[in-house]
Design a protein around this motif. Sequence first.
Motif, short mmCIF file in Angstrom:
data_model
loop_
_atom_site.label_atom_id
_atom_site.label_comp_id
_atom_site.label_asym_id
_atom_site.label_seq_id
_atom_site.Cartn_x
_atom_site.Cartn_y
_atom_site.Cartn_z
N LEU A 286 0.85 -1.18 0.00
CA LEU A 286 0.00 0.00 0.00
C LEU A 286 0.89 1.24 0.00
O LEU A 286 1.95 1.25 0.62
CB LEU A 286 -0.90 0.05 1.25
CG LEU A 286 -2.09 -0.90 1.32
CD1 LEU A 286 -2.71 -0.85 2.72
CD2 LEU A 286 -3.14 -0.54 0.27
N PHE A 287 0.42 2.29 -0.69
CA PHE A 287 1.16 3.56 -0.68
C PHE A 287 0.17 4.69 -0.81
O PHE A 287 -0.72 4.66 -1.66
CB PHE A 287 2.17 3.62 -1.82
CG PHE A 287 3.02 4.87 -1.79
CD1 PHE A 287 4.16 4.93 -1.01
CD2 PHE A 287 2.67 5.99 -2.53
CE1 PHE A 287 4.94 6.07 -0.95
CE2 PHE A 287 3.44 7.14 -2.48
CZ PHE A 287 4.58 7.19 -1.69
N PHE A 288 0.33 5.70 0.06
CA PHE A 288 -0.54 6.88 -0.01
C PHE A 288 0.27 8.04 -0.56
O PHE A 288 1.33 8.39 -0.02
CB PHE A 288 -1.11 7.23 1.36
CG PHE A 288 -2.09 8.37 1.30
CD1 PHE A 288 -3.41 8.13 0.95
CD2 PHE A 288 -1.70 9.67 1.55
CE1 PHE A 288 -4.33 9.17 0.87
CE2 PHE A 288 -2.60 10.72 1.47
CZ PHE A 288 -3.92 10.47 1.13
N ARG A 289 -0.23 8.64 -1.64
CA ARG A 289 0.44 9.77 -2.26
C ARG A 289 -0.22 11.06 -1.77
O ARG A 289 -1.35 11.38 -2.14
CB ARG A 289 0.34 9.66 -3.78
CG ARG A 289 1.36 10.54 -4.50
CD ARG A 289 1.35 10.29 -5.98
NE ARG A 289 2.39 11.07 -6.64
CZ ARG A 289 2.50 11.19 -7.96
NH1 ARG A 289 1.64 10.55 -8.75
NH2 ARG A 289 3.46 11.90 -8.49
N SER A 290 0.49 11.78 -0.92
CA SER A 290 -0.11 12.91 -0.21
C SER A 290 -0.42 14.10 -1.10
O SER A 290 -1.35 14.86 -0.82
CB SER A 290 0.82 13.35 0.93
OG SER A 290 2.10 13.70 0.43
N ASP A 291 0.34 14.28 -2.21
CA ASP A 291 0.12 15.48 -3.01
C ASP A 291 -1.23 15.49 -3.71
O ASP A 291 -1.80 16.54 -3.98
CB ASP A 291 1.25 15.66 -4.03
CG ASP A 291 1.35 14.50 -5.00
OD1 ASP A 291 0.79 13.43 -4.71
OD2 ASP A 291 1.99 14.66 -6.06
N ASN A 292 -1.77 14.29 -4.02
CA ASN A 292 -3.09 14.24 -4.65
C ASN A 292 -4.07 13.33 -3.90
O ASN A 292 -5.12 12.97 -4.43
CB ASN A 292 -2.98 13.81 -6.12
CG ASN A 292 -2.25 12.49 -6.28
OD1 ASN A 292 -2.04 11.76 -5.30
ND2 ASN A 292 -1.84 12.17 -7.49
N HIS A 293 -3.69 12.96 -2.67
CA HIS A 293 -4.58 12.21 -1.78
C HIS A 293 -5.05 10.90 -2.40
O HIS A 293 -6.21 10.52 -2.29
CB HIS A 293 -5.79 13.07 -1.38
CG HIS A 293 -5.43 14.45 -0.94
ND1 HIS A 293 -4.69 14.70 0.19
CD2 HIS A 293 -5.71 15.66 -1.48
CE1 HIS A 293 -4.51 16.00 0.33
NE2 HIS A 293 -5.11 16.62 -0.68
N GLN A 294 -4.14 10.17 -3.02
CA GLN A 294 -4.50 8.91 -3.67
C GLN A 294 -3.90 7.73 -2.89
O GLN A 294 -2.74 7.78 -2.46
CB GLN A 294 -4.00 8.87 -5.10
CG GLN A 294 -4.73 9.82 -6.04
CD GLN A 294 -4.21 9.75 -7.46
OE1 GLN A 294 -3.09 9.33 -7.71
NE2 GLN A 294 -5.04 10.17 -8.41
N LEU A 295 -4.71 6.69 -2.73
CA LEU A 295 -4.28 5.46 -2.07
C LEU A 295 -4.10 4.38 -3.12
O LEU A 295 -5.05 4.02 -3.83
CB LEU A 295 -5.31 5.02 -1.03
CG LEU A 295 -5.01 3.73 -0.27
CD1 LEU A 295 -3.70 3.83 0.51
CD2 LEU A 295 -6.17 3.39 0.68
#
Length: 453
Positions: A286-295
């Motif tokens: 799992l990885f959460f990309r904070s710049d566009n709030h995508q999981l």
Amino acid sequence: MKNRFKLMSGSICLLLGWFCAFVLNSLQSGYQLYILAPTLIIAVGLALVWKSHGGKIAALVLAFTALFALLAMNQFFPERSLSLSALKQRFHKTAEKGHTITIDIPPAMQKDFSVDAYFLTAFNDLSIDLVAKLPDAAGAIVKGGHNRFFVSIPTLGAIYLIEQDDNANSFAEPILFAYGLDRPTGLAYSNKHLYVAETTRVIVINDSGSDATANYKVLFDGMPDDGGHWRHSLVLDQNNTLYVSVGSRCDACEEDHPWRGTVLQVDLHRGDADVYAEGLRYVGGLFFRSDNHQLWASENSRRDDGGSFASDEINLLIRNGDYGWPFCYGEKVVDRTIGSTDKCEDTIASIITLPAGSAPGGITFGDGLASDPEFQQSLYIALTGEVTKSPGRIIRVPFKDGKVSDDPLEFVKGNLERGLNFKPRAIVSGTDGALYFSDDVSKAIFRVSFEAK
């Protein structure tokens, strides 16, 4: 009569040649030379039709047989479908063969290795160094502050801490941080708190420098332990909301436990969880990309769909999203043993479709890498290749404006010429701008740095 026989024979050769070519072209690398056989069959068939009926008829028969073979391929092997959308997911686009990188083993670690050096194949200008030798294979790696990493080792029930020395290219020997845990796998870190996924629960350890084994509390409990997948992935979003994956207990079945085959969202204050996304057989990372709030999630699909594998997936998760398992997989391909078109209609297709048996593990984005923009704007995926017994690899998927912009590209893989196996599992970017990954075979952690062009 003779010309009719040639036409029929030529058409059969063309049909057979095209069908074999499509099947082989859908397989993983290592099969490229086999394509010579169907190419020869196509050439023979084309020659027979051309000789008996001329060039125009030969061209028509060539096109017709190609179309018919493609339709047959998609009918009998839907998981290897060669539709236009599937073609965009071509796994090995790079024409170059890559180059061998020799990884020297530091003198202090040589006693722990049975070889003098380690060899990998890279497809870009990279430097790869050996960071640490672990007592067993890593389950997950997470950043724990500046130039620090926590590593879970499920078989030992332990978590190790690896810290970088003042010299940017040197790391201290791994330190035992916590022990006596129940097969710890997924890790997440925030504000000096280390979150750990055990078999049935998630605990939080205070990274205070005191006895970590005694200084923890149970965040929530009750994940199923009735057989099947026991590894869990963890990730925190920008609001410190925790997500944990729960795998299936079977290859393809309708689960009794509502948490099986899902990703849960955990409330850190109340200590309870609810299903965030479902239809996910086994999430390897799992990885959460904070710049566009995508999981993002990597998914290992079922392993036997009527005698053939199902394509693995990279999914973009949304709340209440259903990603198909056990009824369909990939780009909403219906499972032949348990699925139906009706059950797959409202499911969500994969963003990236991977070859069957890739067995994706950890995933990360390259936003923080000290590299050219093309590497920063890429998703990195560790493929263990466990099911196919093929050498593992790390691939990268270029992105543009937050969306997939190109086919998956080779990045690093095992070096078959040296006879060394390679099974990367965990992958993370460091605070120093480098990319770190673990290898199940060598039980080690490696560091990838990017050389300026």
